[in-house]
Scaffold this motif. Structure first.
Motif, short mmCIF file in Angstrom:
data_model
loop_
_atom_site.label_atom_id
_atom_site.label_comp_id
_atom_site.label_asym_id
_atom_site.label_seq_id
_atom_site.Cartn_x
_atom_site.Cartn_y
_atom_site.Cartn_z
N CYS A 10 -36.79 -110.66 -176.74
CA CYS A 10 -38.26 -110.75 -176.86
C CYS A 10 -38.67 -111.37 -178.20
CB CYS A 10 -38.88 -109.35 -176.73
SG CYS A 10 -40.68 -109.39 -176.91
N PRO A 11 -39.43 -112.48 -178.17
CA PRO A 11 -39.80 -113.16 -179.41
C PRO A 11 -40.91 -112.47 -180.19
CG PRO A 11 -40.72 -114.32 -177.53
CD PRO A 11 -39.89 -113.20 -176.97
N VAL A 12 -41.56 -111.47 -179.57
CA VAL A 12 -42.66 -110.79 -180.28
C VAL A 12 -42.37 -109.30 -180.50
CG1 VAL A 12 -44.45 -112.42 -179.58
CG2 VAL A 12 -43.92 -110.48 -178.09
N GLN A 13 -41.11 -108.91 -180.36
CA GLN A 13 -40.67 -107.52 -180.58
C GLN A 13 -41.55 -106.52 -179.84
OE1 GLN A 13 -40.87 -109.52 -183.81
NE2 GLN A 13 -38.91 -110.18 -182.98
N ALA A 14 -41.78 -106.78 -178.56
CA ALA A 14 -42.62 -105.88 -177.76
C ALA A 14 -41.81 -104.83 -177.03
CB ALA A 14 -43.40 -106.71 -176.73
N ILE A 15 -40.48 -104.93 -177.03
CA ILE A 15 -39.67 -104.06 -176.16
C ILE A 15 -38.86 -103.06 -176.99
CG2 ILE A 15 -37.97 -104.01 -174.32
CD1 ILE A 15 -38.74 -106.88 -173.63
N TYR A 16 -38.97 -101.79 -176.55
CA TYR A 16 -38.27 -100.69 -177.23
C TYR A 16 -37.56 -99.83 -176.20
CZ TYR A 16 -41.54 -101.56 -181.11
OH TYR A 16 -42.26 -102.12 -182.12
N ALA A 17 -36.48 -99.18 -176.65
CA ALA A 17 -35.94 -98.07 -175.86
C ALA A 17 -37.01 -96.99 -175.83
CB ALA A 17 -34.66 -97.55 -176.49
N GLU A 18 -37.10 -96.27 -174.72
CA GLU A 18 -38.20 -95.31 -174.56
C GLU A 18 -38.32 -94.35 -175.74
OE1 GLU A 18 -38.43 -93.62 -170.62
OE2 GLU A 18 -39.43 -91.85 -171.39
N GLU A 19 -37.20 -93.87 -176.24
CA GLU A 19 -37.27 -92.88 -177.33
C GLU A 19 -37.65 -93.52 -178.67
OE1 GLU A 19 -34.45 -93.66 -175.77
OE2 GLU A 19 -32.77 -93.79 -177.18
N ASP A 20 -37.64 -94.84 -178.74
CA ASP A 20 -37.98 -95.53 -180.00
C ASP A 20 -39.38 -96.14 -179.99
OD1 ASP A 20 -35.44 -94.97 -180.97
OD2 ASP A 20 -34.59 -96.84 -180.19
N VAL A 21 -40.12 -95.95 -178.90
CA VAL A 21 -41.47 -96.53 -178.85
C VAL A 21 -42.32 -95.91 -179.96
CG1 VAL A 21 -43.57 -96.71 -177.46
CG2 VAL A 21 -41.33 -96.94 -176.36
#
Ligand code: SF4
Length: 78
Positions: free
Chosen positions: A50-61
């Motif tokens: 992801c080029p805009v750092q929009a994606i996280y592991a659920e526990e890291d949101v």
């Protein structure tokens, strides 16, 4: 656990995540992409793509993005 797409994706909709997902868990919504938590195998490929750092592991949101956990799930009917 699953990976979650958050607000930086809004109106950005860069499709790199879709291309790297090995199980086609990422689907296009009107304004952003969503990850089906029942399909995601937690490989993390989309997070780095992801080029805009929009994606996280659920526990890291981040706290301010937590509503997106439910929004990702709600996008997929049970
Ligand atoms: S973590 Fe892997 S399986 Fe889950 S949505 Fe991202 S690329 Fe697809």
């Amino acid at each position: 656990m699953a990976f979650v797409i958050t607000s930086p994706c809004l109106h950005e909709k860069s499709a790199e995540c879709v291309e790297v997902c090995p199980v086609d868990a990422i689907h296009s919504g009107k304004n952003m992409y969503y990850i089906d938590p029942d399909i995601c195998i937690d490989c993390a490929a989309c997070e780095t793509a992801c080029p805009v750092q929009a994606i996280y592991a659920e526990e890291d949101v981040p706290d301010e993005e937590k509503e997106y956990i439910e929004m990702n799930r709600d996008f997929f009917p049970v």
